[in-house]
Motif scaffolding. Structure first.
Motif, short mmCIF file in Angstrom:
data_model
loop_
_atom_site.label_atom_id
_atom_site.label_comp_id
_atom_site.label_asym_id
_atom_site.label_seq_id
_atom_site.Cartn_x
_atom_site.Cartn_y
_atom_site.Cartn_z
N ALA A 29 35.01 46.39 55.13
CA ALA A 29 34.27 46.12 54.33
C ALA A 29 32.78 46.03 54.60
O ALA A 29 32.20 45.71 55.48
N LEU A 30 32.07 46.05 53.01
CA LEU A 30 30.50 45.99 53.09
C LEU A 30 29.93 44.25 51.77
O LEU A 30 30.25 44.37 50.87
N MET A 31 29.35 43.55 52.52
CA MET A 31 29.24 41.96 51.65
C MET A 31 27.67 42.88 51.61
O MET A 31 26.92 42.94 52.32
N TYR A 32 27.05 42.20 50.20
CA TYR A 32 25.63 42.83 49.67
C TYR A 32 25.16 40.56 49.36
O TYR A 32 26.42 40.39 49.04
N SER A 33 23.73 40.91 49.91
CA SER A 33 23.90 39.35 49.62
C SER A 33 22.24 39.68 49.20
O SER A 33 21.38 40.62 48.93
N GLN A 34 21.32 38.93 48.92
CA GLN A 34 20.20 38.83 48.70
C GLN A 34 19.89 38.57 47.44
O GLN A 34 18.92 39.50 47.26
N MET A 35 21.26 38.80 46.60
CA MET A 35 20.73 39.20 45.22
C MET A 35 20.62 38.22 44.33
O MET A 35 21.93 37.68 43.53
N PRO A 36 19.10 37.15 43.87
CA PRO A 36 19.38 36.51 42.70
C PRO A 36 19.49 36.94 41.62
O PRO A 36 18.96 37.88 40.93
N CYS A 37 20.33 35.99 40.65
CA CYS A 37 20.69 35.94 38.94
C CYS A 37 19.20 35.66 38.64
O CYS A 37 18.76 35.06 39.27
N PRO A 38 18.98 37.02 37.50
CA PRO A 38 17.66 36.06 36.86
C PRO A 38 17.63 34.65 35.77
O PRO A 38 16.90 34.50 34.95
N PHE A 39 18.96 34.30 36.10
CA PHE A 39 19.11 33.17 35.19
C PHE A 39 19.77 31.79 35.24
O PHE A 39 21.29 32.10 36.26
N SER A 40 19.70 30.69 35.19
CA SER A 40 20.58 29.78 35.17
C SER A 40 22.09 30.14 35.09
O SER A 40 21.84 30.15 33.78
N ASP A 41 22.65 28.94 35.75
CA ASP A 41 23.94 29.17 34.95
C ASP A 41 25.11 27.82 35.15
O ASP A 41 25.78 28.05 36.14
N PRO A 42 24.97 26.71 34.85
CA PRO A 42 25.67 25.09 34.98
C PRO A 42 27.11 25.29 35.43
O PRO A 42 27.92 26.57 34.42
N LEU A 43 27.50 25.05 36.44
CA LEU A 43 29.32 25.23 36.61
C LEU A 43 29.80 24.07 35.04
O LEU A 43 29.61 23.14 35.23
N PRO A 44 30.88 24.29 34.11
CA PRO A 44 31.76 24.18 33.68
C PRO A 44 32.74 22.96 34.31
O PRO A 44 32.89 22.74 35.11
N SER A 45 32.57 22.12 33.48
CA SER A 45 34.32 20.89 33.90
C SER A 45 35.75 21.63 34.08
O SER A 45 36.08 20.92 34.57
N ARG A 46 35.98 22.72 33.28
CA ARG A 46 36.94 23.87 33.11
C ARG A 46 36.21 24.29 32.65
O ARG A 46 35.23 25.06 32.12
N LEU A 47 37.67 26.21 33.73
CA LEU A 47 36.64 27.62 32.45
C LEU A 47 36.91 27.26 31.54
O LEU A 47 38.20 27.11 30.60
N PRO A 48 35.86 28.01 30.24
CA PRO A 48 36.30 28.52 29.34
C PRO A 48 37.04 29.37 28.61
O PRO A 48 37.55 30.18 30.02
N GLU A 49 37.31 29.77 27.63
CA GLU A 49 38.68 30.92 27.31
C GLU A 49 38.28 32.14 28.16
O GLU A 49 36.70 32.54 28.21
N LEU A 50 39.16 32.71 27.92
CA LEU A 50 38.66 34.21 28.96
C LEU A 50 38.23 34.93 27.64
O LEU A 50 37.08 36.38 28.42
N SER A 51 37.97 35.41 26.81
CA SER A 51 38.33 36.14 25.56
C SER A 51 36.52 35.16 25.41
O SER A 51 35.44 36.46 25.41
N THR A 52 35.59 34.33 25.37
CA THR A 52 34.07 34.09 26.19
C THR A 52 33.82 34.38 27.49
O THR A 52 32.51 35.05 26.51
N LEU A 53 34.78 34.64 27.90
CA LEU A 53 33.37 34.43 29.15
C LEU A 53 33.59 35.85 29.34
O LEU A 53 32.70 36.28 29.88
N GLU A 54 34.69 37.20 29.09
CA GLU A 54 34.22 38.50 29.11
C GLU A 54 33.45 39.11 27.86
O GLU A 54 32.76 39.60 28.31
#
Length: 348
Positions: free
Chosen positions: A70-95
């Motif tokens: 296995a190889l672990m990649y790290s230190q890859m910050p994402c370019p925008f915020s992404d708040p944690l939801p109270s529950r997972l959205p629908e799969l089609s929405t996430l895709e």
């Protein structure tokens, strides 16, 4: 020896900035499922590799040559915020979401950095390369010690229950297509969009286990003495009756040893020899006694797993909002049954 089975690659700030630009460009085009993106990902990977230090490139080379579990990649910050939801959205929405397309594009690019091609099986995940792994069964998304969750969900990646140590299917072959089936994935790469409870993915390297087996037991595992039980869940590829008996271990001059194993699905064939029975018992014992290595994934990390020389699994999830983004990859040595070249689709 165990430390030699794992490696870590941390991107420096300027390298991470270049990675973000590349992934955004790929995501803006629609991500891995869009024709032409695979070639662009390969081009971006070559450009990024030129920015790496020799020690970083050596890590990539070790995985590409099949020398890492296995190889672990790290230190890859994402370019925008992404708040944690109270529950997972629908799969089609996430895709369709910008963040999932970005993470999937990054997975594809990271595969290309070790010379692996992202692909999909025609009989799995509706033939789509990007698989989102989360609790989409309607079970509670926020952990509660007092909630009655009803009957236990079926043992599948999307239910949140524990997954026994396994390599990913198919289980007929590992490098070259056989019996009308493409080989198992050479690797899988996963990242987490959300993992609020820091729940790990467990990895068990197989080299040490194989080295503890006797020579006779090792040889017996290469015989067609093991059968795969039927699995009942939504993936058509795994919803078929068990095929002919197969081996668990093979050696390939290009990829080295390759194990195909699932702790909960393989059983001994009634035609198996006594040596095969003893070998199977020895393997099961060693796997059960192995100490899994935990890897906690978040959006700024990704775990690349060699599907031939490592088992992966997890405990029962405590927070159903955990969402993983996964792609399969083939090494340069793999010879699948190709249905479509771009995006790469193979027969399962």
């Amino acid at each position: 020896m165990q430390d030699s089975e794992f490696a870590y690659l941390s991107f420096e700030p300027k390298q991470a900035q270049a990675l973000v630009a590349a992934c955004q460009a790929l995501a803006n085009l629609g991500g891995p499922q869009t024709p032409g993106v695979a070639q662009l990902a390969r081009t971006w990977a070559q450009r990024l590799e030129r920015q790496l230090h020799p020690s970083q490139r050596n890590v990539l080379k070790r995985f590409a040559q099949g020398r890492l579990a296995a190889l672990m990649y790290s230190q890859m910050p994402c370019p925008f915020s992404d708040p944690l939801p109270s529950r997972l959205p629908e799969l089609s929405t996430l895709e369709r979401s910008t963040r999932c397309l970005y993470l999937a594009s990054r997975n594809q690019l990271l595969l290309e950095m070790v010379r692996y091609r992202a692909f999909a099986f025609d009989s799995d995940n509706d033939g789509k390369q990007v698989r989102l792994i989360g609790n989409f069964t309607g079970q509670a998304n926020v952990p509660s010690h007092h909630q009655d969750t009803g009957p236990a969900p079926r043992a599948a990646a999307h239910t949140g229950v524990s997954l026994d140590p396994h390599t990913d299917a198919p289980y007929q072959c590992s490098v070259v297509a056989c019996q009308g089936s493409s080989p198992a994935p050479s690797a899988l790469i996963i990242t987490a969009r959300w993992n609020p409870a820091d729940e790990p993915t467990h990895i068990i390297p197989l080299r040490g286990i194989i080295e503890q087996l006797s020579s006779v037991h090792t040889l017996a595992l290469t015989s067609a003495s093991f059968e795969l039980s039927t699995r009942h869940h939504g993936q058509t590829q795994q919803d078929v009756e068990a095929r002919a008996a197969t081996s668990l271990l093979q050696f390939d001059p290009d990829g080295g040893f390759a194990m195909r194993y699932n702790a909960s699905r393989f059983s001994l064939s009634k035609y198996a020899s006594k040596a095969a029975a003893q070998a199977f018992e020895a393997l099961q014992t060693l796997v059960s006694e192995a100490l899994p290595i935990p890897f906690v994934l978040h959006a700024d990390t990704a775990l690349l797993v060699n599907n031939s020389r490592a088992l992966h699994g997890r405990n029962t999830l405590q927070d159903g909002r955990r969402l993983l983004v996964r792609l399969f990859g083939y090494s340069a040595f793999a010879k699948p049954l190709v249905i479509n070249e771009d995006p790469l689709l193979v027969r399962g």
